[in-house]
Design an enzyme around this catalytic site. Structure first.
Site, mmCIF file in Angstrom:
data_model
loop_
_atom_site.group_PDB
_atom_site.id
_atom_site.type_symbol
_atom_site.label_atom_id
_atom_site.label_comp_id
_atom_site.label_asym_id
_atom_site.label_seq_id
_atom_site.Cartn_x
_atom_site.Cartn_y
_atom_site.Cartn_z
ATOM 1 C CB CYS A 1 -0.948 -0.021 1.197
ATOM 2 S SG CYS A 1 -0.104 -0.046 2.794
ATOM 3 C CG HIS B 1 17.775 -23.915 37.512
ATOM 4 N ND1 HIS B 1 17.046 -24.469 38.546
ATOM 5 C CD2 HIS B 1 18.506 -24.932 36.972
ATOM 6 C CE1 HIS B 1 17.325 -25.753 38.641
ATOM 7 N NE2 HIS B 1 18.210 -26.068 37.692
#
Length: 628
Positions: free
Chosen positions: A26, A535
Protein backbone atom coordinates in the site's frame (compact mmCIF):
# COMPACT_ATOMS: atom_id res chain seq x y z
CA UNK A 1 19.88 3.08 0.19
CA UNK A 2 20.23 -0.16 -1.77
CA UNK A 3 16.60 -1.27 -2.11
CA UNK A 4 17.59 -4.60 -3.68
CA UNK A 5 19.63 -5.54 -0.62
CA UNK A 6 16.80 -4.43 1.69
CA UNK A 7 14.29 -6.46 -0.35
CA UNK A 8 16.56 -9.51 -0.20
CA UNK A 9 16.90 -9.23 3.57
CA UNK A 10 13.16 -8.78 4.06
CA UNK A 11 12.46 -11.80 1.87
CA UNK A 12 14.85 -13.84 3.98
CA UNK A 13 13.25 -12.48 7.15
CA UNK A 14 9.72 -13.54 6.21
CA UNK A 15 10.89 -17.10 5.66
CA UNK A 16 11.78 -16.97 1.97
CA UNK A 17 9.61 -17.04 -1.12
CA UNK A 18 8.30 -20.52 -0.26
CA UNK A 19 6.61 -19.08 2.84
CA UNK A 20 4.68 -16.42 0.85
CA UNK A 21 1.17 -17.02 -0.39
CA UNK A 22 0.60 -13.51 -1.69
CA UNK A 23 2.24 -10.13 -1.29
CA UNK A 24 1.41 -6.57 -2.27
CA UNK A 25 2.00 -3.08 -0.98
CA UNK A 26 0.00 0.00 0.00
CA UNK A 27 1.22 3.56 0.51
CA UNK A 28 3.68 2.68 3.27
CA UNK A 29 3.69 -1.08 3.90
CA UNK A 30 4.68 -4.36 2.34
CA UNK A 31 1.77 -6.69 3.04
CA UNK A 32 2.25 -10.45 3.12
CA UNK A 33 -0.07 -13.39 3.49
CA UNK A 34 2.36 -15.96 4.85
CA UNK A 35 1.85 -19.69 4.94
CA UNK A 36 3.31 -19.75 8.45
CA UNK A 37 4.03 -16.43 10.15
CA UNK A 38 5.98 -18.25 12.88
CA UNK A 39 8.76 -18.76 10.33
CA UNK A 40 9.17 -14.99 10.01
CA UNK A 41 11.99 -13.39 12.00
CA UNK A 42 10.29 -10.19 13.12
CA UNK A 43 13.21 -8.89 15.16
CA UNK A 44 15.62 -9.41 12.26
CA UNK A 45 13.34 -7.47 9.91
CA UNK A 46 12.78 -4.62 12.38
CA UNK A 47 16.54 -4.24 12.79
CA UNK A 48 17.02 -3.61 9.06
CA UNK A 49 17.93 -0.08 8.03
CA UNK A 50 14.94 1.20 6.09
CA UNK A 51 12.27 -0.71 8.05
CA UNK A 52 10.17 1.31 10.49
CA UNK A 53 8.48 -1.64 12.21
CA UNK A 54 6.59 -4.89 11.64
CA UNK A 55 2.88 -5.38 12.34
CA UNK A 56 1.19 -8.79 12.36
CA UNK A 57 -2.51 -7.96 12.27
CA UNK A 58 -5.78 -8.86 10.55
CA UNK A 59 -4.22 -11.95 8.97
CA UNK A 60 -1.48 -9.92 7.30
CA UNK A 61 2.23 -9.72 8.04
CA UNK A 62 2.99 -6.05 7.39
CA UNK A 63 6.45 -4.54 7.04
CA UNK A 64 6.22 -0.75 7.41
CA UNK A 65 8.68 0.98 5.06
CA UNK A 66 7.32 4.48 4.44
CA UNK A 67 7.23 6.40 1.19
CA UNK A 68 9.89 4.21 -0.46
CA UNK A 69 7.75 1.08 -0.22
CA UNK A 70 7.30 0.78 -3.99
CA UNK A 71 11.07 0.90 -4.47
CA UNK A 72 11.43 -2.06 -2.11
CA UNK A 73 8.49 -4.06 -3.45
CA UNK A 74 9.71 -4.09 -7.04
CA UNK A 75 12.97 -5.99 -6.40
CA UNK A 76 11.26 -8.12 -3.75
CA UNK A 77 8.61 -9.17 -6.26
CA UNK A 78 11.33 -10.05 -8.75
CA UNK A 79 13.32 -12.06 -6.20
CA UNK A 80 10.25 -13.95 -4.97
CA UNK A 81 8.60 -14.40 -8.37
CA UNK A 82 5.52 -12.54 -7.20
CA UNK A 83 4.33 -11.56 -10.65
CA UNK A 84 2.17 -14.70 -10.68
CA UNK A 85 1.17 -14.77 -7.04
CA UNK A 86 -2.50 -14.63 -7.91
CA UNK A 87 -2.17 -17.98 -9.64
CA UNK A 88 -0.38 -19.71 -6.80
CA UNK A 89 -2.06 -22.69 -5.21
CA UNK A 90 -2.31 -22.27 -1.44
CA UNK A 91 -1.83 -25.35 0.70
CA UNK A 92 -4.72 -25.15 3.13
CA UNK A 93 -2.78 -27.24 5.66
CA UNK A 94 -0.12 -24.56 5.87
CA UNK A 95 -2.55 -21.65 5.82
CA UNK A 96 -3.73 -20.47 9.27
CA UNK A 97 -7.49 -20.16 9.55
CA UNK A 98 -8.77 -16.60 9.56
CA UNK A 99 -11.90 -15.35 11.23
CA UNK A 100 -14.63 -13.63 9.24
CA UNK A 101 -13.54 -10.12 10.26
CA UNK A 102 -9.95 -10.73 9.16
CA UNK A 103 -11.14 -12.10 5.83
CA UNK A 104 -13.39 -9.08 5.31
CA UNK A 105 -10.60 -6.64 6.19
CA UNK A 106 -8.17 -8.46 3.93
CA UNK A 107 -10.66 -8.41 1.06
CA UNK A 108 -11.46 -4.69 1.40
CA UNK A 109 -7.77 -3.86 1.73
CA UNK A 110 -6.97 -5.84 -1.40
CA UNK A 111 -9.79 -4.18 -3.32
CA UNK A 112 -9.05 -0.54 -2.51
CA UNK A 113 -5.28 -0.49 -2.05
CA UNK A 114 -4.26 -0.73 -5.76
CA UNK A 115 -6.01 2.52 -6.75
CA UNK A 116 -5.97 4.39 -3.43
CA UNK A 117 -3.46 6.95 -4.71
CA UNK A 118 -5.40 7.62 -7.90
CA UNK A 119 -8.64 7.88 -5.93
CA UNK A 120 -7.08 10.37 -3.53
CA UNK A 121 -5.75 12.44 -6.43
CA UNK A 122 -9.15 12.49 -8.16
CA UNK A 123 -10.86 13.52 -4.92
CA UNK A 124 -8.41 16.35 -4.32
CA UNK A 125 -8.89 17.52 -7.92
CA UNK A 126 -12.65 17.79 -7.35
CA UNK A 127 -12.02 19.73 -4.15
CA UNK A 128 -9.64 22.11 -5.91
CA UNK A 129 -12.21 22.74 -8.64
CA UNK A 130 -14.78 23.67 -5.98
CA UNK A 131 -12.17 26.07 -4.56
CA UNK A 132 -11.50 27.56 -8.00
CA UNK A 133 -15.23 28.15 -8.49
CA UNK A 134 -15.53 29.77 -5.06
CA UNK A 135 -12.71 32.21 -5.84
CA UNK A 136 -14.03 32.89 -9.32
CA UNK A 137 -10.89 31.58 -11.01
CA UNK A 138 -12.96 29.25 -13.24
CA UNK A 139 -16.60 28.97 -14.29
CA UNK A 140 -18.63 25.81 -14.76
CA UNK A 141 -18.92 26.54 -18.50
CA UNK A 142 -15.19 27.00 -19.09
CA UNK A 143 -13.43 24.26 -21.05
CA UNK A 144 -10.68 23.89 -18.44
CA UNK A 145 -13.23 23.28 -15.69
CA UNK A 146 -15.20 20.72 -17.73
CA UNK A 147 -12.08 18.77 -18.70
CA UNK A 148 -10.66 18.71 -15.20
CA UNK A 149 -14.06 17.89 -13.71
CA UNK A 150 -14.41 14.94 -16.09
CA UNK A 151 -10.96 13.73 -14.98
CA UNK A 152 -11.84 13.98 -11.29
CA UNK A 153 -15.48 12.93 -11.35
CA UNK A 154 -14.99 10.24 -14.00
CA UNK A 155 -13.02 8.15 -11.52
CA UNK A 156 -15.92 8.04 -9.09
CA UNK A 157 -18.64 7.83 -11.75
CA UNK A 158 -17.12 4.63 -13.14
CA UNK A 159 -15.90 3.40 -9.75
CA UNK A 160 -17.83 0.08 -10.04
CA UNK A 161 -15.61 -0.85 -13.01
CA UNK A 162 -12.42 -0.29 -11.01
CA UNK A 163 -13.82 -2.16 -8.03
CA UNK A 164 -14.85 -5.05 -10.27
CA UNK A 165 -11.30 -5.42 -11.55
CA UNK A 166 -9.61 -5.43 -8.13
CA UNK A 167 -12.35 -7.49 -6.44
CA UNK A 168 -12.11 -10.13 -9.16
CA UNK A 169 -8.35 -10.23 -8.72
CA UNK A 170 -8.76 -10.65 -4.97
CA UNK A 171 -11.39 -13.40 -5.35
CA UNK A 172 -9.47 -15.02 -8.23
CA UNK A 173 -12.17 -14.89 -10.88
CA UNK A 174 -12.10 -13.60 -14.45
CA UNK A 175 -11.31 -9.89 -14.09
CA UNK A 176 -12.52 -8.90 -17.54
CA UNK A 177 -15.89 -10.60 -17.14
CA UNK A 178 -16.25 -8.75 -13.83
CA UNK A 179 -15.42 -5.48 -15.59
CA UNK A 180 -17.99 -6.25 -18.29
CA UNK A 181 -20.56 -6.86 -15.56
CA UNK A 182 -19.73 -3.54 -13.90
CA UNK A 183 -19.91 -1.77 -17.26
CA UNK A 184 -23.42 -3.17 -17.61
CA UNK A 185 -24.43 -1.47 -14.34
CA UNK A 186 -23.20 1.94 -15.56
CA UNK A 187 -24.19 1.49 -19.22
CA UNK A 188 -25.52 4.91 -20.44
CA UNK A 189 -28.90 3.71 -21.72
CA UNK A 190 -29.62 1.76 -18.52
CA UNK A 191 -28.49 4.72 -16.43
CA UNK A 192 -30.86 6.95 -18.40
CA UNK A 193 -33.77 4.55 -17.83
CA UNK A 194 -33.23 4.24 -14.09
CA UNK A 195 -32.51 7.96 -13.81
CA UNK A 196 -35.97 8.69 -15.20
CA UNK A 197 -37.53 6.15 -12.81
CA UNK A 198 -38.64 4.04 -15.77
CA UNK A 199 -39.11 0.31 -15.30
CA UNK A 200 -37.98 -2.53 -17.51
CA UNK A 201 -38.34 -6.27 -17.09
CA UNK A 202 -36.40 -9.41 -17.82
CA UNK A 203 -38.83 -11.98 -19.22
CA UNK A 204 -41.61 -10.36 -17.20
CA UNK A 205 -39.45 -10.16 -14.06
CA UNK A 206 -39.35 -6.48 -13.07
CA UNK A 207 -35.96 -4.79 -12.72
CA UNK A 208 -35.73 -2.37 -9.80
CA UNK A 209 -34.75 1.10 -11.10
CA UNK A 210 -31.50 1.76 -9.22
CA UNK A 211 -28.54 3.93 -10.16
CA UNK A 212 -25.18 2.22 -9.76
CA UNK A 213 -22.78 4.97 -10.82
CA UNK A 214 -20.36 5.83 -7.98
CA UNK A 215 -21.67 2.86 -5.97
CA UNK A 216 -19.50 0.42 -4.01
CA UNK A 217 -21.40 -2.40 -2.36
CA UNK A 218 -23.52 -3.70 -5.29
CA UNK A 219 -20.57 -4.58 -7.52
CA UNK A 220 -18.61 -6.10 -4.63
CA UNK A 221 -21.57 -8.35 -3.85
CA UNK A 222 -21.96 -9.21 -7.52
CA UNK A 223 -18.33 -10.28 -7.91
CA UNK A 224 -18.61 -12.29 -4.69
CA UNK A 225 -21.62 -14.17 -6.11
CA UNK A 226 -19.73 -14.57 -9.39
CA UNK A 227 -16.85 -16.24 -7.49
CA UNK A 228 -19.22 -19.14 -6.69
CA UNK A 229 -20.82 -19.45 -10.14
CA UNK A 230 -17.63 -19.31 -12.25
CA UNK A 231 -16.06 -22.49 -10.77
CA UNK A 232 -19.32 -24.38 -11.41
CA UNK A 233 -19.34 -23.33 -15.04
CA UNK A 234 -15.67 -24.29 -15.40
CA UNK A 235 -16.58 -27.79 -14.25
CA UNK A 236 -19.46 -28.04 -16.73
CA UNK A 237 -17.63 -26.93 -19.88
CA UNK A 238 -14.68 -28.89 -21.30
CA UNK A 239 -11.35 -27.12 -21.44
CA UNK A 240 -11.49 -26.72 -25.21
CA UNK A 241 -14.48 -24.33 -25.06
CA UNK A 242 -14.23 -23.11 -21.46
CA UNK A 243 -12.53 -19.78 -22.30
CA UNK A 244 -15.54 -18.75 -24.39
CA UNK A 245 -18.56 -20.44 -22.84
CA UNK A 246 -17.77 -19.69 -19.19
CA UNK A 247 -17.62 -15.90 -19.82
CA UNK A 248 -20.70 -16.12 -22.07
CA UNK A 249 -22.87 -17.84 -19.50
CA UNK A 250 -21.43 -15.79 -16.66
CA UNK A 251 -22.62 -12.59 -18.36
CA UNK A 252 -25.98 -14.10 -19.30
CA UNK A 253 -26.55 -15.20 -15.69
CA UNK A 254 -24.89 -12.46 -13.70
CA UNK A 255 -26.18 -9.39 -15.59
CA UNK A 256 -29.90 -10.04 -14.92
CA UNK A 257 -29.20 -11.58 -11.52
CA UNK A 258 -27.30 -8.47 -10.46
CA UNK A 259 -29.90 -6.03 -11.81
CA UNK A 260 -32.82 -7.95 -10.34
CA UNK A 261 -31.49 -9.24 -6.99
CA UNK A 262 -27.85 -8.58 -6.07
CA UNK A 263 -27.66 -4.93 -7.09
CA UNK A 264 -30.85 -3.78 -5.31
CA UNK A 265 -29.79 -5.77 -2.23
CA UNK A 266 -26.40 -4.07 -2.22
CA UNK A 267 -28.00 -0.68 -2.76
CA UNK A 268 -30.35 -1.31 0.17
CA UNK A 269 -27.44 -2.30 2.41
CA UNK A 270 -25.63 0.87 1.36
CA UNK A 271 -28.67 3.02 2.08
CA UNK A 272 -29.06 1.39 5.49
CA UNK A 273 -25.42 2.01 6.36
CA UNK A 274 -25.57 5.63 5.23
CA UNK A 275 -28.79 6.24 7.12
CA UNK A 276 -27.37 4.63 10.25
CA UNK A 277 -24.18 6.69 10.15
CA UNK A 278 -26.20 9.87 9.53
CA UNK A 279 -28.58 9.10 12.40
CA UNK A 280 -25.73 8.56 14.89
CA UNK A 281 -23.87 11.60 13.64
CA UNK A 282 -26.92 13.87 13.69
CA UNK A 283 -27.93 12.71 17.17
CA UNK A 284 -24.63 13.79 18.77
CA UNK A 285 -22.19 15.14 16.16
CA UNK A 286 -19.67 16.42 18.71
CA UNK A 287 -19.58 13.07 20.53
CA UNK A 288 -19.21 11.21 17.24
CA UNK A 289 -16.41 13.57 16.28
CA UNK A 290 -14.61 13.05 19.59
CA UNK A 291 -14.83 9.25 19.38
CA UNK A 292 -13.62 9.03 15.78
CA UNK A 293 -10.93 11.64 16.42
CA UNK A 294 -9.64 9.68 19.39
CA UNK A 295 -9.76 6.14 18.03
CA UNK A 296 -9.15 6.45 14.28
CA UNK A 297 -5.42 5.79 14.58
CA UNK A 298 -6.17 2.85 16.88
CA UNK A 299 -8.29 1.44 14.05
CA UNK A 300 -5.34 1.99 11.71
CA UNK A 301 -3.02 0.04 14.02
CA UNK A 302 -5.31 -2.99 14.00
CA UNK A 303 -6.10 -2.65 10.30
CA UNK A 304 -9.86 -2.35 10.82
CA UNK A 305 -9.91 1.16 9.28
CA UNK A 306 -10.44 -0.49 5.92
CA UNK A 307 -13.98 -1.44 6.91
CA UNK A 308 -14.87 2.28 6.98
CA UNK A 309 -13.72 2.97 3.40
CA UNK A 310 -16.76 1.49 1.59
CA UNK A 311 -19.05 3.12 4.15
CA UNK A 312 -17.58 6.59 3.53
CA UNK A 313 -17.61 6.14 -0.23
CA UNK A 314 -21.16 4.88 -0.04
CA UNK A 315 -22.14 7.99 1.94
CA UNK A 316 -20.81 10.20 -0.83
CA UNK A 317 -22.56 8.13 -3.48
CA UNK A 318 -25.90 8.07 -1.67
CA UNK A 319 -25.93 11.31 0.31
CA UNK A 320 -23.58 13.43 -1.79
CA UNK A 321 -21.30 13.99 1.22
CA UNK A 322 -19.56 12.16 4.06
CA UNK A 323 -19.35 13.47 7.65
CA UNK A 324 -16.50 11.20 8.78
CA UNK A 325 -13.66 12.25 6.50
CA UNK A 326 -13.12 15.74 8.00
CA UNK A 327 -12.93 14.21 11.48
CA UNK A 328 -10.41 11.63 10.31
CA UNK A 329 -8.24 14.41 8.93
CA UNK A 330 -8.22 15.93 12.40
CA UNK A 331 -7.06 12.60 13.87
CA UNK A 332 -4.27 12.39 11.27
CA UNK A 333 -3.09 15.96 11.87
CA UNK A 334 -2.96 15.39 15.63
CA UNK A 335 -0.36 12.67 15.03
CA UNK A 336 1.67 15.14 12.96
CA UNK A 337 1.51 17.58 15.87
CA UNK A 338 2.72 14.92 18.31
CA UNK A 339 5.60 14.06 15.97
CA UNK A 340 6.55 17.74 15.90
CA UNK A 341 6.53 17.76 19.69
CA UNK A 342 8.92 14.81 19.73
CA UNK A 343 11.14 16.53 17.16
CA UNK A 344 11.37 19.67 19.29
CA UNK A 345 12.02 17.80 22.53
CA UNK A 346 14.10 14.77 21.55
CA UNK A 347 17.84 14.72 22.09
CA UNK A 348 18.44 11.37 20.43
CA UNK A 349 19.62 12.14 16.88
CA UNK A 350 17.94 9.17 15.22
CA UNK A 351 14.60 9.80 16.92
CA UNK A 352 14.78 13.51 16.14
CA UNK A 353 15.41 12.81 12.45
CA UNK A 354 12.60 10.24 12.24
CA UNK A 355 10.14 12.53 14.04
CA UNK A 356 10.97 15.46 11.77
CA UNK A 357 10.36 13.50 8.57
CA UNK A 358 7.20 11.98 10.07
CA UNK A 359 5.63 15.42 10.49
CA UNK A 360 5.63 15.99 6.74
CA UNK A 361 4.33 12.52 5.83
CA UNK A 362 1.54 12.72 8.42
CA UNK A 363 0.42 16.12 7.15
CA UNK A 364 0.09 14.47 3.73
CA UNK A 365 -2.08 11.72 5.20
CA UNK A 366 0.43 8.89 5.66
CA UNK A 367 0.63 8.21 9.39
CA UNK A 368 2.10 4.70 9.61
CA UNK A 369 5.75 5.89 9.86
CA UNK A 370 4.65 8.43 12.47
CA UNK A 371 2.70 5.93 14.54
CA UNK A 372 5.04 2.95 14.46
CA UNK A 373 8.29 4.86 14.33
CA UNK A 374 7.57 7.68 16.78
CA UNK A 375 4.34 8.20 18.72
CA UNK A 376 3.26 4.62 19.48
CA UNK A 377 6.84 3.58 20.14
CA UNK A 378 7.09 6.28 22.81
CA UNK A 379 3.50 5.62 24.02
CA UNK A 380 2.74 8.98 25.67
CA UNK A 381 2.86 10.99 22.42
CA UNK A 382 0.36 8.57 20.85
CA UNK A 383 -2.03 8.93 23.79
CA UNK A 384 -1.69 12.72 23.79
CA UNK A 385 -2.24 12.82 20.02
CA UNK A 386 -5.42 10.76 20.48
CA UNK A 387 -6.63 13.21 23.14
CA UNK A 388 -5.86 16.12 20.81
CA UNK A 389 -7.67 14.31 17.98
CA UNK A 390 -10.71 13.83 20.21
CA UNK A 391 -10.88 17.55 21.03
CA UNK A 392 -10.33 18.63 17.44
CA UNK A 393 -12.76 15.97 16.21
CA UNK A 394 -15.44 17.21 18.60
CA UNK A 395 -15.04 20.72 17.15
CA UNK A 396 -15.21 19.49 13.54
CA UNK A 397 -18.10 17.14 14.28
CA UNK A 398 -19.99 19.73 16.30
CA UNK A 399 -19.83 22.09 13.32
CA UNK A 400 -21.18 19.26 11.11
CA UNK A 401 -18.35 19.43 8.60
CA UNK A 402 -18.78 17.38 5.41
CA UNK A 403 -16.56 16.07 2.62
CA UNK A 404 -17.91 16.42 -0.90
CA UNK A 405 -15.67 13.68 -2.36
CA UNK A 406 -13.49 10.88 -1.10
CA UNK A 407 -9.77 11.37 -0.61
CA UNK A 408 -7.12 10.52 1.94
CA UNK A 409 -7.59 12.41 5.22
CA UNK A 410 -4.85 15.05 5.17
CA UNK A 411 -4.19 18.74 4.63
CA UNK A 412 -4.52 18.12 0.90
CA UNK A 413 -8.16 17.17 1.45
CA UNK A 414 -9.13 20.59 2.80
CA UNK A 415 -10.70 21.78 -0.49
CA UNK A 416 -13.14 18.86 -0.32
CA UNK A 417 -14.50 20.23 2.97
CA UNK A 418 -15.71 23.52 1.48
CA UNK A 419 -19.29 24.31 2.40
CA UNK A 420 -21.23 23.66 5.56
CA UNK A 421 -18.97 23.29 8.59
CA UNK A 422 -15.78 24.36 6.80
CA UNK A 423 -14.84 26.83 9.54
CA UNK A 424 -15.29 24.19 12.25
CA UNK A 425 -13.04 21.66 10.53
CA UNK A 426 -10.32 24.29 10.04
CA UNK A 427 -10.48 25.18 13.73
CA UNK A 428 -10.49 21.48 14.62
CA UNK A 429 -7.41 20.85 12.48
CA UNK A 430 -5.56 23.77 14.05
CA UNK A 431 -6.49 22.80 17.60
CA UNK A 432 -5.50 19.15 17.06
CA UNK A 433 -2.12 20.06 15.59
CA UNK A 434 -1.20 22.69 18.18
CA UNK A 435 -2.45 20.61 21.11
CA UNK A 436 -0.62 17.53 19.83
CA UNK A 437 2.61 19.51 19.62
CA UNK A 438 2.33 21.34 22.95
CA UNK A 439 1.05 18.40 25.01
CA UNK A 440 3.75 16.11 23.65
CA UNK A 441 6.48 18.67 24.28
CA UNK A 442 5.33 19.26 27.86
CA UNK A 443 4.08 15.83 28.94
CA UNK A 444 5.17 13.35 26.28
CA UNK A 445 8.21 12.06 28.12
CA UNK A 446 8.82 10.78 31.62
CA UNK A 447 11.93 11.88 33.47
CA UNK A 448 13.29 8.35 33.28
CA UNK A 449 13.21 8.16 29.50
CA UNK A 450 15.67 11.06 29.13
CA UNK A 451 13.84 11.75 25.84
CA UNK A 452 15.69 8.87 24.23
CA UNK A 453 13.35 5.94 24.64
CA UNK A 454 13.31 3.73 21.58
CA UNK A 455 11.46 0.64 22.76
CA UNK A 456 8.77 -0.61 25.06
CA UNK A 457 11.02 -1.58 27.94
CA UNK A 458 14.45 -0.11 27.43
CA UNK A 459 16.62 2.84 26.58
CA UNK A 460 19.42 1.53 24.40
CA UNK A 461 22.44 3.39 25.70
CA UNK A 462 25.68 2.18 24.12
CA UNK A 463 27.02 -0.78 26.13
CA UNK A 464 24.07 -0.76 28.53
CA UNK A 465 21.64 -3.67 28.99
CA UNK A 466 18.56 -3.87 31.17
CA UNK A 467 16.92 -7.12 32.18
CA UNK A 468 13.46 -7.47 33.70
CA UNK A 469 12.20 -10.01 36.20
CA UNK A 470 11.14 -13.23 34.38
CA UNK A 471 8.37 -14.04 36.83
CA UNK A 472 6.24 -12.15 39.31
CA UNK A 473 7.16 -12.56 42.95
CA UNK A 474 9.62 -11.38 45.61
CA UNK A 475 13.23 -10.76 44.62
CA UNK A 476 15.87 -12.14 46.98
CA UNK A 477 19.70 -12.07 46.77
CA UNK A 478 21.12 -14.97 44.78
CA UNK A 479 23.46 -15.79 47.70
CA UNK A 480 20.38 -16.62 49.82
CA UNK A 481 19.08 -19.48 47.66
CA UNK A 482 19.34 -23.00 49.06
CA UNK A 483 21.70 -24.26 46.40
CA UNK A 484 25.44 -23.93 46.84
CA UNK A 485 26.22 -23.73 43.12
CA UNK A 486 23.87 -20.82 42.48
CA UNK A 487 24.47 -19.13 45.86
CA UNK A 488 28.23 -19.12 45.34
CA UNK A 489 27.73 -17.37 41.97
CA UNK A 490 30.01 -19.98 40.43
CA UNK A 491 27.74 -20.01 37.37
CA UNK A 492 27.49 -16.22 37.30
CA UNK A 493 25.83 -13.30 39.01
CA UNK A 494 22.10 -12.75 38.96
CA UNK A 495 19.00 -12.66 41.11
CA UNK A 496 16.46 -15.09 42.54
CA UNK A 497 12.68 -14.71 42.77
CA UNK A 498 10.20 -16.51 44.97
CA UNK A 499 7.35 -16.79 42.41
CA UNK A 500 3.72 -15.85 42.89
CA UNK A 501 2.68 -16.58 39.27
CA UNK A 502 2.96 -19.61 37.01
CA UNK A 503 4.44 -18.01 33.88
CA UNK A 504 8.14 -17.48 33.27
CA UNK A 505 8.71 -14.80 30.62
CA UNK A 506 11.71 -13.71 28.60
CA UNK A 507 13.69 -11.16 30.65
CA UNK A 508 15.40 -9.87 27.51
CA UNK A 509 14.91 -10.16 23.75
CA UNK A 510 17.03 -12.77 22.02
CA UNK A 511 17.33 -16.36 20.85
CA UNK A 512 16.55 -19.51 22.84
CA UNK A 513 19.93 -21.23 23.19
CA UNK A 514 18.83 -24.20 25.29
CA UNK A 515 15.58 -25.89 26.27
CA UNK A 516 15.88 -28.67 28.80
CA UNK A 517 13.53 -31.66 28.21
CA UNK A 518 12.25 -31.45 31.77
CA UNK A 519 11.16 -27.82 31.22
CA UNK A 520 12.84 -26.60 34.41
CA UNK A 521 15.54 -24.51 32.68
CA UNK A 522 15.82 -22.24 29.65
CA UNK A 523 18.86 -20.54 28.10
CA UNK A 524 18.68 -17.25 26.15
CA UNK A 525 21.31 -15.28 24.28
CA UNK A 526 20.28 -11.65 23.85
CA UNK A 527 20.67 -9.72 20.63
CA UNK A 528 23.77 -8.05 22.11
CA UNK A 529 25.38 -11.20 23.47
CA UNK A 530 24.12 -11.38 27.07
CA UNK A 531 23.86 -15.06 28.05
CA UNK A 532 20.97 -15.71 30.45
CA UNK A 533 20.07 -18.92 32.24
CA UNK A 534 16.64 -19.27 33.85
CA UNK A 535 16.41 -22.12 36.37
CA UNK A 536 12.96 -22.86 37.84
CA UNK A 537 13.15 -24.37 41.29
CA UNK A 538 15.86 -26.33 43.06
CA UNK A 539 16.35 -30.01 42.19
CA UNK A 540 13.16 -29.82 40.11
CA UNK A 541 14.91 -31.85 37.40
CA UNK A 542 13.81 -34.82 39.52
CA UNK A 543 10.17 -34.12 38.54
CA UNK A 544 10.97 -35.23 34.96
CA UNK A 545 8.83 -32.48 33.46
CA UNK A 546 5.81 -32.92 35.72
CA UNK A 547 4.10 -29.57 36.41
CA UNK A 548 6.15 -27.91 33.60
CA UNK A 549 5.02 -26.92 30.09
CA UNK A 550 7.63 -25.47 27.72
CA UNK A 551 6.21 -22.83 25.36
CA UNK A 552 9.27 -22.23 23.13
CA UNK A 553 11.81 -24.22 21.12
CA UNK A 554 15.57 -24.04 20.71
CA UNK A 555 16.77 -21.38 18.23
CA UNK A 556 13.41 -19.60 18.45
CA UNK A 557 13.52 -15.80 18.49
CA UNK A 558 11.71 -14.29 21.48
CA UNK A 559 10.81 -10.77 22.47
CA UNK A 560 11.11 -9.29 25.92
CA UNK A 561 8.22 -10.38 28.18
CA UNK A 562 7.27 -13.30 25.87
CA UNK A 563 6.03 -16.40 27.81
CA UNK A 564 8.65 -19.19 27.91
CA UNK A 565 7.50 -21.77 30.45
CA UNK A 566 4.25 -22.45 32.27
CA UNK A 567 4.66 -24.21 35.62
CA UNK A 568 2.51 -24.95 38.66
CA UNK A 569 4.48 -23.43 41.51
CA UNK A 570 1.93 -24.51 44.13
CA UNK A 571 1.97 -28.15 42.98
CA UNK A 572 5.78 -28.14 42.87
CA UNK A 573 5.88 -26.73 46.39
CA UNK A 574 3.35 -29.34 47.59
CA UNK A 575 5.64 -32.01 46.12
CA UNK A 576 8.37 -30.81 48.46
CA UNK A 577 10.52 -28.74 46.15
CA UNK A 578 11.81 -25.20 46.48
CA UNK A 579 10.15 -23.12 43.71
CA UNK A 580 12.67 -20.23 43.67
CA UNK A 581 13.42 -19.06 40.12
CA UNK A 582 17.05 -18.12 39.42
CA UNK A 583 18.16 -15.69 36.71
CA UNK A 584 21.90 -16.09 36.02
CA UNK A 585 24.18 -14.13 33.68
CA UNK A 586 26.49 -16.98 32.64
CA UNK A 587 28.97 -14.68 30.89
CA UNK A 588 29.22 -12.39 33.93
CA UNK A 589 32.94 -11.52 33.38
CA UNK A 590 31.95 -9.42 30.36
CA UNK A 591 29.82 -7.01 32.41
CA UNK A 592 29.58 -4.80 35.45
CA UNK A 593 26.26 -5.85 36.98
CA UNK A 594 24.03 -3.73 39.19
CA UNK A 595 21.44 -5.80 41.04
CA UNK A 596 18.20 -4.34 42.35
CA UNK A 597 17.55 -6.29 45.54
CA UNK A 598 14.75 -6.59 48.11
CA UNK A 599 11.99 -5.64 45.66
CA UNK A 600 8.74 -6.94 44.32
CA UNK A 601 9.29 -8.41 40.88
CA UNK A 602 6.78 -7.27 38.29
CA UNK A 603 6.97 -7.80 34.57
CA UNK A 604 7.93 -4.19 33.85
CA UNK A 605 10.65 -3.44 36.39
CA UNK A 606 14.37 -3.71 35.84
CA UNK A 607 16.12 -6.17 38.13
CA UNK A 608 19.55 -6.18 36.50
CA UNK A 609 21.55 -3.41 34.86
CA UNK A 610 24.53 -4.59 32.84
CA UNK A 611 27.29 -2.40 31.43
CA UNK A 612 29.90 -3.69 29.00
CA UNK A 613 33.24 -3.57 30.78
CA UNK A 614 35.13 -2.59 27.64
CA UNK A 615 32.83 0.38 26.86
CA UNK A 616 32.69 3.62 28.81
CA UNK A 617 29.11 4.65 29.47
CA UNK A 618 27.17 7.14 31.52
CA UNK A 619 23.58 7.78 32.59
CA UNK A 620 23.01 4.13 33.48
CA UNK A 621 19.22 3.83 33.56
CA UNK A 622 17.51 2.21 36.53
CA UNK A 623 13.78 1.62 36.59
CA UNK A 624 11.55 2.39 39.52
CA UNK A 625 11.07 -0.39 42.08
CA UNK A 626 8.64 -1.04 44.89
CA UNK A 627 10.27 -1.89 48.21
CA UNK A 628 8.83 -4.66 50.32
Amino acid sequence: MDYKVLAKNILSGVGGKDNINTAWHCATRLRFKLKNDKLADTQKIEDLDGVVTVVNSAGQYQVVIGNAVANVFEPLAELAGLENTDDQVVDEKDQPKENVLNKLIGFISGVFTPFLGAMAGAGILKGLLALFLAFGWLTEKSGAYQIWYAAGDGFFYFLPILLAFTAAKSLKVNQFVAVALAATLVYPSLVAITGNAQTIDFFNIPVVPTTYTSSVIPILLAVWVMSYIEPLLNKIFPEAVRNIFTPLFLLMIMAPLTLIVVGPLGASIGTLLSSGISAIYNFAPAVAGALMGAFWQVFVIFGVHWTFVPVMMNNIGKLGYDPLLPILSVAVISQAGAALGVFLKAKDTKMKSLAGSSVATALLGITEPTIYGVTLKLKRPFILASISGAIGGAIAGGGQAHASSFTLPSLLAIPTYLGSGFTSVMIGLGVAFVLGTVLTYLFGFSKDTNVATTGEHTIEQKGNHQIIAPVEGTIIPLKNVKDEVFASEAMGQGIAIVPTSNIVKAPIAGTISAVYPTGHAIGIISEKGVEVLLHIGINTVELNGQYFKTLVKKNQKVTIDEPLVEFDHQAISDAGYDTTVMLIITNTPNYDISVTENTLATDHEWVLNLTDRHIETSNNYKGEVQHV
